[in-house]
Design a protein around this motif. Structure first.
Motif, PDB file in Angstrom:
ATOM      1  N   VAL A 201       0.834  -1.203   0.000  1.00  0.00           N
ATOM      2  CA  VAL A 201       0.000   0.000   0.000  1.00  0.00           C
ATOM      3  C   VAL A 201       0.868   1.252   0.000  1.00  0.00           C
ATOM      4  O   VAL A 201       1.901   1.308   0.679  1.00  0.00           O
ATOM      5  N   GLU A 202       0.433   2.240  -0.762  1.00  0.00           N
ATOM      6  CA  GLU A 202       0.983   3.592  -0.663  1.00  0.00           C
ATOM      7  C   GLU A 202      -0.196   4.555  -0.541  1.00  0.00           C
ATOM      8  O   GLU A 202      -1.201   4.413  -1.242  1.00  0.00           O
ATOM      9  N   GLU A 203      -0.059   5.514   0.373  1.00  0.00           N
ATOM     10  CA  GLU A 203      -1.109   6.516   0.562  1.00  0.00           C
ATOM     11  C   GLU A 203      -0.511   7.917   0.538  1.00  0.00           C
ATOM     12  O   GLU A 203       0.527   8.165   1.150  1.00  0.00           O
ATOM     13  N   TRP A 204      -1.189   8.815  -0.156  1.00  0.00           N
ATOM     14  CA  TRP A 204      -0.918  10.250  -0.105  1.00  0.00           C
ATOM     15  C   TRP A 204      -2.229  10.892   0.331  1.00  0.00           C
ATOM     16  O   TRP A 204      -3.117  11.145  -0.487  1.00  0.00           O
ATOM     17  N   ASP A 205      -2.367  11.128   1.621  1.00  0.00           N
ATOM     18  CA  ASP A 205      -3.644  11.557   2.185  1.00  0.00           C
ATOM     19  C   ASP A 205      -3.663  13.072   2.358  1.00  0.00           C
ATOM     20  O   ASP A 205      -2.891  13.627   3.140  1.00  0.00           O
ATOM     21  N   ASP A 206      -4.539  13.741   1.614  1.00  0.00           N
ATOM     22  CA  ASP A 206      -4.678  15.196   1.686  1.00  0.00           C
ATOM     23  C   ASP A 206      -5.915  15.617   2.472  1.00  0.00           C
ATOM     24  O   ASP A 206      -6.354  16.761   2.368  1.00  0.00           O
ATOM     25  N   THR A 207      -6.481  14.723   3.278  1.00  0.00           N
ATOM     26  CA  THR A 207      -7.629  15.071   4.102  1.00  0.00           C
ATOM     27  C   THR A 207      -7.254  16.211   5.041  1.00  0.00           C
ATOM     28  O   THR A 207      -6.283  16.098   5.791  1.00  0.00           O
ATOM     29  N   PRO A 208      -7.976  17.349   5.011  1.00  0.00           N
ATOM     30  CA  PRO A 208      -7.607  18.494   5.860  1.00  0.00           C
ATOM     31  C   PRO A 208      -7.484  18.100   7.329  1.00  0.00           C
ATOM     32  O   PRO A 208      -8.382  17.499   7.916  1.00  0.00           O
ATOM     33  N   GLY A 209      -6.341  18.425   7.938  1.00  0.00           N
ATOM     34  CA  GLY A 209      -6.085  18.118   9.333  1.00  0.00           C
ATOM     35  C   GLY A 209      -5.619  16.698   9.582  1.00  0.00           C
ATOM     36  O   GLY A 209      -5.215  16.360  10.694  1.00  0.00           O
ATOM     37  N   LYS A 210      -5.668  15.843   8.553  1.00  0.00           N
ATOM     38  CA  LYS A 210      -5.268  14.446   8.692  1.00  0.00           C
ATOM     39  C   LYS A 210      -4.270  14.045   7.602  1.00  0.00           C
ATOM     40  O   LYS A 210      -4.219  12.887   7.208  1.00  0.00           O
TER      41      LYS A 210
END
Length: 329
Positions: A201-210
């Motif tokens: 798995v690779e994640e690039w998480d741009d969820t605001p604050g997370k």
């Protein structure tokens, strides 16, 4: 010249991948096209379908092994493309893959299905990874959708948090510390996920604050950067780190190292250790010092190094038993 439409018929098509084992290793796949290739494998076996080339993105040179490999599609992947040879329809080109919500598992007897019956995955445990989407779910990965997270690596990581690791006892006291668990709480469509066939798995998480960056190996080894910049690295196997030049490490806070097994340090050159505070060394077993030459112990500091040697410095030895000083002949 390729015409998008000829005699009122579009050259573009929609189909399902049935074979990915390209003997020339060019990333080609065999596709059964709806409306052109019969659904019956008796009429057109998978082996008779033409090989389709795959268009790659502009970040890949697609030349001399430079760029990304044109691999990743599976048997059962839905794709869209066109025929570069127009009405002859023997040279398909794939423009991209299309997800959806699979309604049933593959029918291995019929075309437009994964001949192996593996995809789409129909139940938990049918996949070597941990967290793939199943039949009646969107093909978009669960981590991107924040759905059924208790069936993904998020739960696996939280269950495996390293807790109550003991610190060394000494002048600063002992105590323990606990690994900081993942801060995953993605909001669709802010988390950009890559999930491999075996569960990497690779994640690039741009969820605001997370906001997070995360790389995960299917065995459980991972590196995750949390929203506050904290980095957690866990290695479930051995770890080798080789440097051909210098290594500089600056820790502006405190440092705690706990080794559950044995520890060996071998320096082939000189060793300098300095502390501007107190030095406390606790040994619960035997303590042996071997020196081929001179041993010097100085209390108060050497003259001229930090001023004059302190007149009230003390060297104390408090054994529970004997003190033996033996001169070898």
């Amino acid at each position: 010249m390729l015409k998008a439409y000829g005699n009122g018929t579009s050259s573009f098509w929609y189909g399902v991948v049935e074979d990915i084992d390209d003997p020339e290793m060019l990333g080609r796949v065999r596709v059964r096209v709806f409306g052109i290739h019969s659904e019956s494998k008796q009429d057109i076996p998978t082996s008779d379908l033409p090989w389709a080339y795959v268009i790659q993105h502009i970040r890949s040179a697609s030349l001399s092994g430079i760029g990304e490999s044109p691999t990743g599609m599976l048997r059962g992947t839905s794709v869209v493309g066109f025929f570069r040879d127009g009405p002859n329809m023997q040279e398909p080109i794939i423009m991209g893959s299309i997800g959806g919500v699979p309604q049933t598992r593959a029918d291995t007897e019929m075309g437009h299905n994964d001949p192996s019956g593996q995809y789409p995955i129909s139940k938990e445990g049918d996949h070597s990874g941990y967290g793939a989407s199943l039949v009646l779910e969107p093909d978009t990965n669960r981590l991107a959708r924040n759905d059924k997270i208790d069936k993904t690596i998020v739960k696996k990581k939280k269950d495996g948090v390293d807790k109550d690791v003991q610190k060394a006892n000494g002048l600063m006291g002992g105590g323990n510390w606990t690994e900081k668990e993942t801060q995953y709480n993605a909001t669709y469509p802010k988390n950009h996920v890559r999930y491999s066939e075996t569960g990497h798995v690779e994640e690039w998480d741009d969820t605001p604050g997370k906001e997070r960056l995360h790389t995960y190996h299917r065995t459980g080894t991972f590196e995750e950067i949390h929203p506050d910049g904290t980095r957690v690295t866990k290695i479930v196997g051995d770890d080798y780190e080789i440097m051909h030049k210098d290594h500089m490490l600056h820790i502006k806070g405190n440092c705690n190292i706990t080794v559950d097994g044995d520890s060996k340090i071998y320096t082939k050159g000189n060793v300098d250790m300095q502390t501007n505070g107190n030095f406390h060394h606790t040994c619960h077993g035997n303590y042996t010092v071997n020196c081929d030459k001179t041993i010097r112990m100085t209390a108060g500091g050497p003259s001229g190094a930090y001023g004059h040697r302190s007149s009230n410095s003390t060297l104390s030895m408090s054994p529970g038993g004997r003190i033996d000083l033996n001169k070898e002949s």
